[in-house]
Design a protein around this motif. Sequence first.
Motif, short mmCIF file in Angstrom:
data_model
loop_
_atom_site.label_atom_id
_atom_site.label_comp_id
_atom_site.label_asym_id
_atom_site.label_seq_id
_atom_site.Cartn_x
_atom_site.Cartn_y
_atom_site.Cartn_z
N ASP A 162 47.22 39.81 33.91
CA ASP A 162 48.36 39.83 33.00
C ASP A 162 48.96 38.44 32.81
OD1 ASP A 162 48.19 42.54 32.56
OD2 ASP A 162 49.61 43.07 34.14
N GLY A 163 48.39 37.45 33.53
CA GLY A 163 48.86 36.07 33.37
C GLY A 163 50.04 35.69 34.23
N THR A 165 52.15 34.31 37.51
CA THR A 165 52.02 33.35 38.60
C THR A 165 52.15 34.09 39.93
OG1 THR A 165 54.39 32.91 38.76
CG2 THR A 165 53.12 31.57 37.19
N ASN A 166 51.86 33.39 41.02
CA ASN A 166 51.99 34.02 42.34
C ASN A 166 53.41 34.52 42.59
OD1 ASN A 166 49.35 33.39 42.71
ND2 ASN A 166 49.67 31.83 44.26
N ALA A 167 54.39 33.71 42.21
CA ALA A 167 55.79 34.12 42.42
C ALA A 167 56.12 35.37 41.61
CB ALA A 167 56.72 32.97 42.03
N GLU A 168 55.64 35.42 40.38
CA GLU A 168 55.89 36.59 39.54
C GLU A 168 55.18 37.83 40.07
OE1 GLU A 168 54.49 34.86 35.93
OE2 GLU A 168 56.49 34.25 35.25
N ILE A 169 53.97 37.63 40.60
CA ILE A 169 53.24 38.76 41.21
C ILE A 169 54.03 39.29 42.40
CG2 ILE A 169 51.15 39.43 42.45
CD1 ILE A 169 49.66 37.33 40.75
N GLY A 170 54.54 38.36 43.22
CA GLY A 170 55.33 38.77 44.37
C GLY A 170 56.53 39.61 43.98
N ARG A 171 57.19 39.19 42.91
CA ARG A 171 58.37 39.96 42.45
C ARG A 171 57.95 41.31 41.91
NH1 ARG A 171 60.08 34.70 40.88
NH2 ARG A 171 59.29 34.93 38.75
N ARG A 172 56.84 41.35 41.16
CA ARG A 172 56.39 42.63 40.60
C ARG A 172 56.04 43.62 41.72
NH1 ARG A 172 51.19 43.48 36.61
NH2 ARG A 172 52.65 42.76 35.00
N LEU A 173 55.33 43.12 42.75
CA LEU A 173 54.84 44.01 43.81
C LEU A 173 55.77 44.08 45.01
CD1 LEU A 173 51.05 42.98 43.73
CD2 LEU A 173 52.21 44.82 42.47
N ARG A 198 37.93 33.57 37.02
CA ARG A 198 36.61 34.07 37.37
C ARG A 198 36.72 35.35 38.21
NH1 ARG A 198 31.88 34.78 35.37
NH2 ARG A 198 30.21 34.86 36.92
N ALA A 199 37.75 35.45 39.04
CA ALA A 199 37.94 36.64 39.87
C ALA A 199 38.12 37.88 38.99
CB ALA A 199 39.14 36.46 40.79
N VAL A 200 38.93 37.73 37.94
CA VAL A 200 39.16 38.86 37.02
C VAL A 200 37.87 39.23 36.30
CG1 VAL A 200 40.37 39.58 34.94
CG2 VAL A 200 41.61 38.32 36.71
N VAL A 201 37.16 38.22 35.80
CA VAL A 201 35.92 38.46 35.06
C VAL A 201 34.89 39.17 35.93
CG1 VAL A 201 33.95 37.36 33.94
CG2 VAL A 201 36.26 36.55 33.45
N VAL A 202 34.67 38.65 37.15
CA VAL A 202 33.66 39.23 38.04
C VAL A 202 34.04 40.65 38.45
CG1 VAL A 202 32.59 39.03 40.33
CG2 VAL A 202 32.82 37.01 38.88
N ALA A 203 35.31 40.87 38.76
CA ALA A 203 35.76 42.21 39.16
C ALA A 203 35.53 43.21 38.05
CB ALA A 203 37.23 42.18 39.55
N MET A 204 35.76 42.80 36.81
CA MET A 204 35.53 43.70 35.68
C MET A 204 34.04 43.94 35.47
SD MET A 204 38.49 42.46 32.98
CE MET A 204 38.07 43.73 31.79
N ARG A 206 31.80 44.02 37.70
CA ARG A 206 31.30 44.89 38.77
C ARG A 206 31.95 46.27 38.75
NH1 ARG A 206 31.24 40.79 44.02
NH2 ARG A 206 29.93 39.17 43.08
N GLY A 207 32.83 46.50 37.81
CA GLY A 207 33.49 47.80 37.73
C GLY A 207 34.56 48.00 38.79
N LEU A 208 35.03 46.89 39.40
CA LEU A 208 36.05 46.98 40.43
C LEU A 208 37.45 46.95 39.86
CD1 LEU A 208 34.45 44.52 43.01
CD2 LEU A 208 34.43 47.02 43.09
N LEU A 209 37.55 46.55 38.60
CA LEU A 209 38.86 46.43 37.97
C LEU A 209 38.73 46.94 36.54
CD1 LEU A 209 41.77 45.28 38.23
CD2 LEU A 209 40.87 43.15 37.29
N ARG A 210 39.59 47.84 36.17
CA ARG A 210 39.54 48.40 34.83
C ARG A 210 40.82 48.02 34.08
NH1 ARG A 210 35.09 51.11 35.16
NH2 ARG A 210 34.51 52.27 37.02
N ARG A 211 40.63 47.52 32.88
CA ARG A 211 41.78 47.11 32.07
C ARG A 211 41.85 47.96 30.81
NH1 ARG A 211 45.62 44.09 33.82
NH2 ARG A 211 45.77 42.91 31.88
N PRO A 212 43.03 48.20 30.30
CA PRO A 212 43.17 49.01 29.07
C PRO A 212 42.57 48.29 27.88
CG PRO A 212 45.28 48.05 29.73
CD PRO A 212 44.33 47.79 30.86
#
Length: 212
Positions: A162-163, A165-173, A198-204, A206-212
């Motif tokens: 979703d773009g 940053t680490n700080a924003e991820i921390g607040r979301r989660l 690359r992490a997002v691309v590879v996960a998708m 491999r079917g490990l991450l599904r995006r709408p």
Amino acid sequence: MTGTPLRVVVVDDHTVMRAGVVALLASEPGIEIVGEAADGRAALDVVELHRPDVALVDLRMPVLDGVATTAAIAARFPGTRVLILTTYDTDAEIERAVEAGAIGYLLKDTTREQLADAIHAAARGETVLAPRVAERLVARLRRPEQVPLTAREADVLNAVADGLTNAEIGRRLVIAEATVKTHLLRLFAKLDVNDRTRAVVVAMERGLLRRP
């Protein structure tokens, strides 16, 4: 380059090494060295005075070591990102630094261009790993079979996609930024990658991450 240069402090107890880093970055128009310190305690005073965007911090220092210095900067000056710059690349050193709040881990054989790029990436909130450090983590955590992502790792990776940053991820989660970085390091190792995109691309792939 236009815009305000990134403000950086350099923390290293070896005078020659510290001077070398300062000289290395002197020709970078997008970076301004605003302070130096020879130990962790002095580093906190320098950071408090200048409030830099990024602090380059050595690991092995007198008075207050790099891990303790990193933790103190992360707690007291959240606007300053800490990049570890050291000669040590053991698993234990890397994990301790990241858990303390370092956004990246570089080795002192890095080039001027790599160091400058890392400083800019760190200022944007991106995790930065020296290639050799990433390789060590991958070698340690890689499994012969495909390792599924945990629910929390999938949450972190979705937030990366979703773009955020680490700080924003921390607040979301509702987790600490250091914990986000730990999850990212484990994701990089599981997926055999060394950057967020690359992490997002590879996960998708491999079917490990599904995006709408």
